[in-house]
Motif scaffolding. Sequence first.
Motif, PDB file in Angstrom:
ATOM      1  N   LYS A  24       0.798  -1.195   0.155  1.00 61.23           N
ATOM      2  CA  LYS A  24      -0.121   0.049   0.063  1.00 61.23           C
ATOM      3  C   LYS A  24       0.760   1.282  -0.105  1.00 61.23           C
ATOM      4  O   LYS A  24       0.340   2.494  -0.246  1.00 61.23           O
ATOM      5  N   GLN A  34      -2.743   5.147  12.103  1.00 66.15           N
ATOM      6  CA  GLN A  34      -3.943   4.762  11.705  1.00 66.15           C
ATOM      7  C   GLN A  34      -4.494   3.925  12.810  1.00 66.15           C
ATOM      8  O   GLN A  34      -5.826   3.743  13.043  1.00 66.15           O
ATOM      9  N   GLN A  38      -7.794   4.066  15.813  1.00 70.38           N
ATOM     10  CA  GLN A  38      -8.794   3.242  16.204  1.00 70.38           C
ATOM     11  C   GLN A  38      -8.704   2.929  17.851  1.00 70.38           C
ATOM     12  O   GLN A  38      -9.503   2.155  17.931  1.00 70.38           O
ATOM     13  N   ARG A  63      -7.400  -6.801  14.929  1.00 73.52           N
ATOM     14  CA  ARG A  63      -9.020  -6.288  14.453  1.00 73.52           C
ATOM     15  C   ARG A  63      -8.624  -4.829  13.889  1.00 73.52           C
ATOM     16  O   ARG A  63      -9.313  -4.539  12.893  1.00 73.52           O
ATOM     17  N   LYS A  67      -9.098  -4.154   9.784  1.00 77.50           N
ATOM     18  CA  LYS A  67     -10.094  -3.207   9.402  1.00 77.50           C
ATOM     19  C   LYS A  67      -9.154  -2.190   8.418  1.00 77.50           C
ATOM     20  O   LYS A  67      -9.569  -1.822   7.222  1.00 77.50           O
ATOM     21  N   PHE A  69      -6.698  -2.803   6.585  1.00 78.20           N
ATOM     22  CA  PHE A  69      -6.194  -3.339   5.387  1.00 78.20           C
ATOM     23  C   PHE A  69      -7.637  -3.846   4.370  1.00 78.20           C
ATOM     24  O   PHE A  69      -7.312  -4.462   3.491  1.00 78.20           O
ATOM     25  N   SER A  70      -8.653  -3.823   5.005  1.00 78.37           N
ATOM     26  CA  SER A  70      -9.807  -4.618   4.762  1.00 78.37           C
ATOM     27  C   SER A  70      -9.587  -5.954   4.259  1.00 78.37           C
ATOM     28  O   SER A  70      -9.901  -6.500   3.204  1.00 78.37           O
ATOM     29  N   VAL A  71      -9.100  -6.701   5.271  1.00 75.75           N
ATOM     30  CA  VAL A  71      -8.892  -8.046   5.251  1.00 75.75           C
ATOM     31  C   VAL A  71      -9.484  -8.810   6.451  1.00 75.75           C
ATOM     32  O   VAL A  71      -9.660  -8.099   7.428  1.00 75.75           O
ATOM     33  N   SER A  72      -9.550 -10.089   6.039  1.00 76.07           N
ATOM     34  CA  SER A  72      -9.992 -11.000   7.435  1.00 76.07           C
ATOM     35  C   SER A  72      -9.105 -11.348   8.280  1.00 76.07           C
ATOM     36  O   SER A  72      -7.718 -11.105   7.943  1.00 76.07           O
ATOM     37  N   GLU A  81      -8.051 -16.457   2.369  1.00 78.79           N
ATOM     38  CA  GLU A  81      -9.412 -15.923   2.796  1.00 78.79           C
ATOM     39  C   GLU A  81     -10.484 -16.935   2.479  1.00 78.79           C
ATOM     40  O   GLU A  81     -11.404 -16.823   3.210  1.00 78.79           O
TER      41      GLU A  81
END
Length: 83
Positions: A24, A34, A38, A63, A67, A69-72, A81
Motif C-alpha cells: 500500500k 491509523q 482506532q 482487529r 480493518k 487493510f480491509s482483510v479478514s 481468505e
Amino acid sequence: MKIRKNYGDKNLIGKKIYELRIAKGLKQKDLIAQIQAQGVDINPSSMSKLEGQYRGATDKEIRAIAKIFSVSYEFLLDGNENV
C-alpha cells in the motif's frame, strides 16, 4: 527502504502486515497513526517488533490492522481468505 531478512517466531501475522503495508506504500509511522486512531496504543518499537515477529499481537491490534487493510483475521493469520 530496509528489507527485512530475518523474522522471529512470536506471531503469525507480522510478515503479512509488513507485506500489506509495503504493497500500500505506507510508512510504518503512517500505519501506527491509523492504528492509534482506532484507539489502540502502539509505538514504533512495538510495531517494528510486531512486523518482525519478535512479539505477540493483541486481539485489538489484529482487529485494527484487519480493518485498515480491509482483510479478514484469517488472511492475516495464514494468508488465505478461503478458510
